[in-house]
Design a protein around this motif. Structure first.
Motif, mmCIF file in Angstrom:
data_model
loop_
_atom_site.group_PDB
_atom_site.id
_atom_site.type_symbol
_atom_site.label_atom_id
_atom_site.label_comp_id
_atom_site.label_asym_id
_atom_site.label_seq_id
_atom_site.Cartn_x
_atom_site.Cartn_y
_atom_site.Cartn_z
ATOM 1 N N THR A 5 0.836 -1.208 0.000
ATOM 2 C CA THR A 5 0.000 0.000 0.000
ATOM 3 C C THR A 5 0.865 1.249 0.000
ATOM 4 O OG1 THR A 5 -0.264 -0.153 2.405
ATOM 5 C CG2 THR A 5 -2.036 -1.046 1.049
ATOM 6 N N PHE A 9 0.903 4.073 -2.961
ATOM 7 C CA PHE A 9 0.676 5.474 -2.618
ATOM 8 C C PHE A 9 1.835 6.349 -3.080
ATOM 9 C CE2 PHE A 9 1.767 8.871 0.400
ATOM 10 C CZ PHE A 9 0.778 9.775 0.032
ATOM 11 N N MET A 17 -5.179 5.109 -0.992
ATOM 12 C CA MET A 17 -4.117 4.160 -0.627
ATOM 13 C C MET A 17 -3.421 4.595 0.658
ATOM 14 S SD MET A 17 -3.482 1.376 -2.065
ATOM 15 C CE MET A 17 -4.492 0.580 -3.267
#
Length: 47
Positions: A5, A9, A17
């Motif tokens: 994640t 991001f 995210m």
């Protein structure tokens, strides 16, 4: 999962995210034994 994640991001700047990352991070801090339990289930699946 945290690494994935964060990587998504950092590459996309997607706010969703980041929020997911923070939620997972907080959950991990509250329940640090989850990852160990998940790894144990992979090694010895419960039938």
């Amino acid at each position: 999962m945290l690494d994935f994640t964060w990587k998504v991001f950092s590459q996309t700047g997607n706010v969703d995210m980041y929020l997911l990352f923070k939620e997972l991070e907080q959950d991990k801090e509250e329940r640090p034994d989850i990852q160990n339990d998940e790894l144990a289930e992979v090694d010895f699946p419960i039938s």
